[in-house]
Design an enzyme around this catalytic site. Structure first.
Site, PDB file in Angstrom:
ATOM      1  N   LYS A  12     -66.519   3.361   9.881  1.00 31.88           N
ATOM      2  CA  LYS A  12     -68.123   3.453   9.708  1.00 31.88           C
ATOM      3  C   LYS A  12     -68.500   2.446   8.544  1.00 31.88           C
ATOM      4  O   LYS A  12     -68.809   2.578   7.413  1.00 31.88           O
ATOM      5  CB  LYS A  12     -68.590   5.071   8.897  1.00 31.88           C
ATOM      6  CG  LYS A  12     -69.855   5.215   9.436  1.00 31.88           C
ATOM      7  CD  LYS A  12     -70.137   6.688   9.322  1.00 31.88           C
ATOM      8  CE  LYS A  12     -71.378   7.189   9.307  1.00 31.88           C
ATOM      9  NZ  LYS A  12     -72.422   6.668  10.183  1.00 31.88           N
TER      10      LYS A  12
HETATM   11  N1  PMP Z   1     -71.834   7.166  16.443  1.00 34.22           N
HETATM   12  C1  PMP Z   1     -72.312   6.929  15.251  1.00 34.22           C
HETATM   13  C2  PMP Z   1     -72.488   5.041  15.410  1.00 34.22           C
HETATM   14  C3  PMP Z   1     -72.741   7.091  14.094  1.00 34.22           C
HETATM   15  O1  PMP Z   1     -73.198   6.311  13.190  1.00 34.22           O
HETATM   16  C4  PMP Z   1     -72.266   8.472  13.802  1.00 34.22           C
HETATM   17  C5  PMP Z   1     -72.975   9.184  12.538  1.00 34.22           C
HETATM   18  N2  PMP Z   1     -72.057   9.121  11.870  1.00 34.22           N
HETATM   19  C6  PMP Z   1     -71.797   9.183  14.925  1.00 34.22           C
HETATM   20  C7  PMP Z   1     -71.539   8.575  16.320  1.00 34.22           C
HETATM   21  C8  PMP Z   1     -71.579  10.695  14.772  1.00 34.22           C
HETATM   22  O2  PMP Z   1     -70.555  11.013  13.588  1.00 34.22           O
HETATM   23  P1  PMP Z   1     -70.470  12.136  12.828  1.00 34.22           P
HETATM   24  O3  PMP Z   1     -70.324  13.469  13.800  1.00 34.22           O
HETATM   25  O4  PMP Z   1     -69.190  12.365  12.374  1.00 34.22           O
HETATM   26  O5  PMP Z   1     -71.485  12.317  11.941  1.00 34.22           O
END
Ligand code: PMP
Length: 297
Positions: free
Chosen positions: A155
């Site tokens: 991320k």
């Molecule tokens: N894809 C992207 C590009 C994101 O930024 C997020 C948010 N973190 C997600 C998917 C979903 O991830 P999560 O369920 O861990 O928040």
């Protein structure tokens, strides 16, 4: 929206400081090159009234993994950070909040690795999104970054230039959100959420490799297992999606949010009649620790 006021505090490198007095170094690779990593976490007021950070361990583990993937020093422990987050929430008087830990680089404008990192934990109020409003989704003209050029499972701050471009495009055309493909034209994800679609009682979701493997995506899969709903992870096409009964995005901020249409074409079934809707309700119960009988489909 005001993210903070003069009383708001944040955690910064081990200390509690006022948000309005915290300083960042302009000579940081994070500011200039997008070289940093972050998390998006939520806390909820549970049914028993307590504040609970949902999947705290998983989020702080991913933060560490993201930092290590980018060779950013990470001298922080998960337990220390979870404790710090609860402290910040308490001091800010927040229960239903969004939590944003950010690992950013110190002053160094060269392309050399850093020997230290900064870590800030910011929080702001975010009421639970009830997910009643269905989204008008647009297939984006932008693709997700090439996984041979980026560590797409991390991320990283810089990846979100792609996310913002896609979201701006969709909103400027009157849609609520974008759906991006991967570099081969298969379905990938939203700018900040993963995707599932439902067809004849089965849920489909893009396989990992070209997406951020979301913690909410994993939670949805757990719920499906308990509800005995089959889930298929594979390379999914826009044609399959166009023929789906229902579809939803899922992410920490978005939670589980259903779609009204894709490229102005409505999904086949009424949202309330879908398994996806049952999953949305089950997710809500899970984050607020409400013990409900799961429906076996
Ligand atoms: N894809 C992207 C590009 C994101 O930024 C997020 C948010 N973190 C997600 C998917 C979903 O991830 P999560 O369920 O861990 O928040």
């Amino acid at each position: 929206m005001n993210y903070y006021n003069e009383n708001t505090v944040i955690w910064l490198n081990g200390s509690i400081v006022k948000a309005s007095e915290a300083k960042i170094d302009l000579y940081s690779q994070t500011m200039h090159y997008g070289f940093g990593v972050f998390e998006g976490i939520r806390s909820y007021k549970t049914h028993s009234g307590e504040t609970r950070i949902f999947k705290a361990e998983e989020h702080f583990t991913r933060l560490q993994r993201s930092a290590e993937t980018l060779s950013m020093p990470y001298p922080f422990s998960k337990d220390e950070l979870i404790e710090a987050t609860y402290k910040v929430l308490e001091l800010n008087g927040q229960q239903d909040a969004y939590i944003r830990p950010l690992v950013y680089a110190p002053a160094n404008m060269s392309f050399a690795k850093n020997t230290e990192s900064n870590l800030a934990i910011l929080t702001w109020e975010m009421a639970p999104f009830l997910g009643e409003k269905l989204l008008k989704v647009m297939s984006s003209s932008y693709q997700r970054p090439n996984p041979k050029g980026f560590h797409i499972q991390a991320k990283a701050v810089g990846h979100y230039v792609n996310s913002l471009l896609a979201s701006y495009e969709a909103k400027s055309k009157g849609y609520d959100e974008a759906l991006l493909s991967d570099i081969n034209g298969f379905l990938a994800e939203a700018p900040g959420a993963n995707l599932f679609f439902e067809k004849d009682g089965t849920l489909f979701t893009p396989a990992t490799g070209n997406i951020l493997p979301g913690i909410t995506r994993a939670t949805v899969m757990e719920i499906c297992e308990e509800m005995k709903v089959p889930v298929v992870e594979k390379q999914c096409t826009f044609e399959e999606l166009a023929d789906a009964d229902a579809a939803f995005f899922c992410g920490t901020a978005a939670e589980v949010v259903g779609w009204e249409s894709i490229d102005s074409k409505p999904l086949r079934k009424a949202w309330n009649d879908t398994i996806s809707r049952q999953i949305q309700l089950a997710y809500k119960d899970r984050v607020t620790e409400k013990t409900a009988e799961l429906t076996t489909i």
